[in-house]
Write a protein that holds these residues in place. Structure first.
Motif, mmCIF file in Angstrom:
data_model
loop_
_atom_site.group_PDB
_atom_site.id
_atom_site.type_symbol
_atom_site.label_atom_id
_atom_site.label_comp_id
_atom_site.label_asym_id
_atom_site.label_seq_id
_atom_site.Cartn_x
_atom_site.Cartn_y
_atom_site.Cartn_z
ATOM 1 N N SER A 160 0.835 -1.210 0.000
ATOM 2 C CA SER A 160 0.000 0.000 0.000
ATOM 3 C C SER A 160 0.867 1.256 0.000
ATOM 4 O O SER A 160 0.581 2.223 -0.720
ATOM 5 N N LEU B 80 0.250 3.211 -3.407
ATOM 6 C CA LEU B 80 -0.862 4.147 -3.239
ATOM 7 C C LEU B 80 -0.351 5.480 -2.695
ATOM 8 O O LEU B 80 0.200 5.531 -1.587
ATOM 9 N N GLN C 247 -2.022 7.957 -1.585
ATOM 10 C CA GLN C 247 -2.746 8.394 -0.392
ATOM 11 C C GLN C 247 -2.096 7.836 0.878
ATOM 12 O O GLN C 247 -1.953 8.538 1.883
ATOM 13 N N SER D 157 1.345 9.459 1.512
ATOM 14 C CA SER D 157 1.222 10.801 2.099
ATOM 15 C C SER D 157 0.884 10.731 3.585
ATOM 16 O O SER D 157 1.306 11.586 4.370
ATOM 17 N N LEU D 158 0.126 9.698 3.988
ATOM 18 C CA LEU D 158 -0.196 9.536 5.415
ATOM 19 C C LEU D 158 1.058 9.286 6.248
ATOM 20 O O LEU D 158 1.130 9.702 7.409
#
Length: 450
Positions: free
Chosen positions: A93, A97, A99, A102-103
């Motif tokens: 992930s 990904l 997203q 960025s987390l």
């Protein structure tokens, strides 16, 4: 491969196919459901990766496959499979990904992730505390072995030849240890890194860790389009190395070769590819002949062993006698030969062979057989010493106490026989439904009633 294993496991769950593992309802084509879980934990990141990268229709298929893999990993009851799978999903992930990537830049997410990992590890510990504590015992004793021989290790096979002796010493010094019920026969520390350090020393372990770290770096820096997937598989492999024995499983070596190809394949192609190819071919041919020679000898040993299991006759014993010179460094051959000599009443010869075996393999069953040899050779003190040592190796076992009790009974020492009978009756039972233990306790009750 993973899909076929799930189909096979489903047939075992339905009762249409026999499971190879008697303590679990399914194990796929393997003898242990943990190995089944190991295979699926390597398969899950692959299916998850293609679920993320494929078209909508194909993504639905891969998502379904991923769900099945995860479901059967949970059903396999393997904590290591579950833990490694979750780490692999997280790595894929993160790599694929934006997203999720960025987390990872946000502190609160990293904090929550660390708390989540700690919570998960705690839950997995509480789920099977006895199993976890048993491994802590093995690791603590193995670390003591490393401390005693840190630089060069104990040599190839050092763990097998020494560990059970160290476990016996531990319980002799700590007879009331809470680990007594958890101890068992151990031939691997359930940690490949500890095994390397025990056998070959800390320097070799550091070399292995550096090489594995460098391999991960090469994978991440490679131009291979699925490097995120390969990194997740690297993580799965290392999690299994921390809690199990993946290097003893054949399919794992194919995965290791794949990782090496991804990490170093491009570098090899850039420098004299023809010369490198010839070198690799020569190494493969040489390795094939070495492996073939070793396995040919081992298959012959197993063939003779199977003959002995069905019929112990003079012909089989003569073959073992001839094989002795070529196989006298093989601990399994020495154990089988010593046991056969024992069962055919050749106690002196059996004792000689079993003593050689005990040098190469510290083992509970070897000690029991040696004790019985001493008993038949009218050496009761030596027999008692071996029974007590076998009991110290695995304090939860009843047989050493039972045999010692019977020895005292047959020699007319009723007082000591009754002492042993009382110890047997007061002893906590690890396997409460064991018919053998019930039989032993029944005999102990009869001795106390006399």
């Amino acid at each position: 491969m993973g899909i076929l294993e799930i189909v096979y496991a489903s047939l075992q769950l339905s009762g249409m196919v026999h499971s190879y593992f008697c303590f679990h309802s399914f194990s796929g084509s393997f003898e242990n459901p943990a190995v089944f879980g190991m295979l699926l934990s390597f398969c899950l990141p692959v299916s998850y990766y293609y679920a993320l990268k494929s078209s909508a229709k194909e993504s639905s298929f891969w998502s379904l496959v991923s769900s099945l893999f995860f479901l059967f990993i949970i059903l396999s009851d393997s904590r290591t499979a579950l833990l490694s799978s979750l780490f692999a999903l997280l790595i894929v992930s993160y790599m694929e990904l934006m997203q999720i990537k960025s987390l990872f830049r946000k502190k609160y997410f990293l904090f929550a992730l660390i708390i989540g990992v700690i919570f998960l590890v705690g839950v997995l510990y509480v789920y099977k505390p006895e199993s976890a504590n048993g491994r802590f015992l093995i690791w603590s004793i193995a670390l003591g072995m490393i401390a005693d021989c840190p630089f060069y290790g104990w040599g190839t096979g050092g763990f097998v030849s020494q560990y059970m002796n160290r476990q016996a010493e531990y319980f002799i010094l700590n007879p009331d240890s809470s680990f007594s019920l958890l101890a068992g026969e151990v031939s691997h520390p359930f940690n490949e890194f500890i095994l390397v350090a025990v056998n070959y020393g800390i320097a070799v372990l550091i070399g292995v860790l550096v090489f594995m770290g460098f391999t991960l770096r090469m994978i991440l820096c490679s131009m291979y389009p699925q490097r995120g997937l390969m990194a997740s598989i690297w993580v799965v492999l290392n999690v299994w190395c921390c809690f199990s024995y993946p290097f003893a499983v054949p399919f794992v070596w194919l995965i290791i070769l794949l990782l090496f190809y991804v990490a170093y394949g491009a570098s090899v192609k850039l420098h004299k590819p023809k010369l490198v190819s010839i070198g690799i071919l020569c190494i493969c041919i040489f390795s094939f002949f070495v492996v073939f020679s070793c396995y040919k000898k081992e298959f012959y040993r197993i063939h003779i062993q199977e003959q002995a299991e069905s019929n112990i006759d003079d012909k089989v014993m003569a073959r073992y006698a001839i094989m002795y010179e070529d196989y006298k460094d093989n601990r399994l051959f020495l154990y089988n030969y010593g046991a056969l000599l024992h069962y055919t009443g050749k106690y002196e010869e059996s004792l000689k062979v079993l003593k050689e075996c005990a040098v190469r393999m510290a083992d509970y069953n070897v000690r029991i057989l040696m004790a019985d040899d001493f008993f038949h050779l009218d050496m009761p003190d030596s027999a008692i010493k071996e029974y007590r040592y076998a009991h110290a190796m695995i304090p939860c076992r009843y047989l050493p106490l039972y045999y010692e009790m019977k020895l005292y009974q047959e020699s007319g020492d009723e007082y000591r026989a009754k002492e042993l009978a009382k110890i047997i009756l007061d002893k906590a039972n690890k396997v409460k439904k064991s018919p053998k233990v019930r039989s032993i306790k029944k005999e102990a009750e009869e001795i106390l009633r006399k």
